[in-house]
Design a protein around this motif. Structure first.
Motif, PDB file in Angstrom:
ATOM      1  N   UNK A  55      34.321  36.475  33.335  1.00 56.52           N
ATOM      2  CA  UNK A  55      34.464  35.558  34.144  1.00 56.52           C
ATOM      3  C   UNK A  55      34.329  36.410  35.337  1.00 56.52           C
ATOM      4  N   UNK A  56      33.684  35.767  36.844  1.00 55.99           N
ATOM      5  CA  UNK A  56      33.777  35.693  38.379  1.00 55.99           C
ATOM      6  C   UNK A  56      34.722  36.567  38.707  1.00 55.99           C
ATOM      7  N   UNK A  57      36.135  36.215  38.554  1.00 55.56           N
ATOM      8  CA  UNK A  57      37.790  36.766  39.125  1.00 55.56           C
ATOM      9  C   UNK A  57      37.893  37.988  38.399  1.00 55.56           C
ATOM     10  N   UNK A 107      41.665  41.428  42.635  1.00 51.85           N
ATOM     11  CA  UNK A 107      41.932  40.881  41.362  1.00 51.85           C
ATOM     12  C   UNK A 107      43.346  39.771  41.311  1.00 51.85           C
ATOM     13  N   UNK A 108      43.744  41.114  41.222  1.00 57.32           N
ATOM     14  CA  UNK A 108      45.655  41.142  41.292  1.00 57.32           C
ATOM     15  C   UNK A 108      45.917  40.007  42.521  1.00 57.32           C
ATOM     16  N   UNK A 109      45.400  40.034  43.211  1.00 55.59           N
ATOM     17  CA  UNK A 109      45.731  39.419  44.198  1.00 55.59           C
ATOM     18  C   UNK A 109      45.470  37.386  43.970  1.00 55.59           C
ATOM     19  N   UNK A 110      44.459  37.438  43.149  1.00 53.24           N
ATOM     20  CA  UNK A 110      43.641  36.318  42.771  1.00 53.24           C
ATOM     21  C   UNK A 110      44.897  35.499  42.047  1.00 53.24           C
ATOM     22  N   UNK A 111      44.918  36.079  41.194  1.00 54.23           N
ATOM     23  CA  UNK A 111      46.263  36.037  40.037  1.00 54.23           C
ATOM     24  C   UNK A 111      47.750  34.875  40.377  1.00 54.23           C
ATOM     25  N   UNK A 135      39.525  33.653  30.550  1.00 51.69           N
ATOM     26  CA  UNK A 135      40.743  34.519  29.968  1.00 51.69           C
ATOM     27  C   UNK A 135      39.989  36.093  29.501  1.00 51.69           C
ATOM     28  N   UNK A 136      40.667  36.930  30.059  1.00 53.03           N
ATOM     29  CA  UNK A 136      40.264  38.389  29.535  1.00 53.03           C
ATOM     30  C   UNK A 136      41.571  39.677  29.118  1.00 53.03           C
ATOM     31  N   UNK A 167      45.013  33.606  31.076  1.00 58.57           N
ATOM     32  CA  UNK A 167      44.083  33.980  32.103  1.00 58.57           C
ATOM     33  C   UNK A 167      44.295  35.387  31.779  1.00 58.57           C
ATOM     34  N   UNK A 168      44.701  36.352  31.509  1.00 55.63           N
ATOM     35  CA  UNK A 168      44.779  37.779  32.090  1.00 55.63           C
ATOM     36  C   UNK A 168      46.371  38.143  30.852  1.00 55.63           C
TER      37      UNK A 168
END
Length: 285
Positions: free
Chosen positions: A269-271, A66-70, A110-111, A204-205
């Protein structure tokens, strides 16, 4: 049981680890040995410095996907630090004026996640804040923010500290259970927060309420919304990995009508791939 659940499942946000490098020097009675050790130490320092100077954001891969995606494209086209400061100014203004936050700050995916709350999306977060009755209980909350810092491994992420202060001057209607105003002042312990913006400049986060020093303030180590609830008389004992509290959260969802500690799977969300919810233990990657 329903009343008990209503007192324990209404969560918003509460709760730095630092890596310390130790260096040792080996000495010898012989001047030649000392000289040799010095040369080896110097070479080692030079190697470390050289390695550090060539390391870039692109070289570091997060263990949690997840944190790589962000990290997105790892090249924001705006000043993330200043944008984070602007966001916090708007947040502070809304708290002091007791008005709603401008929703244009937030991305559609957003999460929010805290130590025992989340993952939760904006629509559920807004509904929870309304049901908790904290706006009426604390008409003005002063949020002191400081220590802004960009994550060296993610240029889209900004960390900062917050300390909240306010007075419980109004009654708190907490999903039908009314807690009379105590008149007590609140001072939460300093906590760490962070926001991650996407390339379009939307949040987004958001990570909230990780307490730095639980001995500070007068809320028994509770930060942010949990500190407000504590001051108003709703003292919720909760910590990450607490299996009893995690069960109470799930029971609250089953009972219904008491807000949500995390959003429904279909709304997340899927991410967001973490399976941990609310006070669940953090999974191992």
């Amino acid at each position: 049981m329903k009343v008990t659940v209503s007192k324990f499942c209404l969560l918003m946000a509460s709760s730095l680890s630092c890596n310390v490098n130790a260096f040792s020097t080996i000495s010898s009675n012989s001047k030649s040995n000392r000289s040799s050790s010095t040369r080896r130490a110097t070479a080692t320092v030079d190697e470390v410095s050289s390695s550090a100077s060539t390391t870039t954001v692109a070289d570091v891969v997060s263990k949690n996907p997840m944190f790589e995606y962000l990290k997105f494209d790892k090249s924001p086209q705006y000043d993330v630090l200043e944008k984070a400061k602007e966001y916090i100014r708007c947040q502070s203004d809304a708290s002091m004026s007791n008005t709603e936050m401008d929703e244009s700050w937030y991305a559609e995916d957003y999460v929010l996640r805290g130590p025992v709350i989340g993952p939760i999306v904006r629509k559920d977060l807004a509904a929870d804040q309304s049901g908790l009755g904290i706006r009426q209980a604390f008409p003005k909350v002063k949020i002191d923010s400081f220590g802004y810092s960009i994550d060296p491994e993610n240029p889209y992420r900004c960390f900062y500290f917050q300390r909240w202060r306010g007075v419980n001057s109004g009654d708190m209607d907490n999903y039908g259970t009314v807690y009379p105003a105590t008149g007590n002042e609140m001072e939460t312990p300093v906590s760490t927060f962070s926001v991650v913006f996407n390339p379009e400049g939307k949040i987004v986060y958001e990570q909230v309420g990780a307490v730095v020093d639980r001995l500070e303030g007068n809320t028994q180590g509770k930060a942010a919304i949990f500190g407000m609830l504590h001051t108003a008389g709703l003292k919720i004992p909760a910590s990450p990995g607490d299996k009893v509290f995690a069960f109470i959260q799930r029971a609250g969802h089953v009972a219904g009508g008491l807000g949500r500690s995390w959003s429904r799977k279909a709304d997340i969300p899927k991410w967001w791939t973490s399976k941990s919810k609310g006070a669940d233990e953090t999974e191992q990657y």
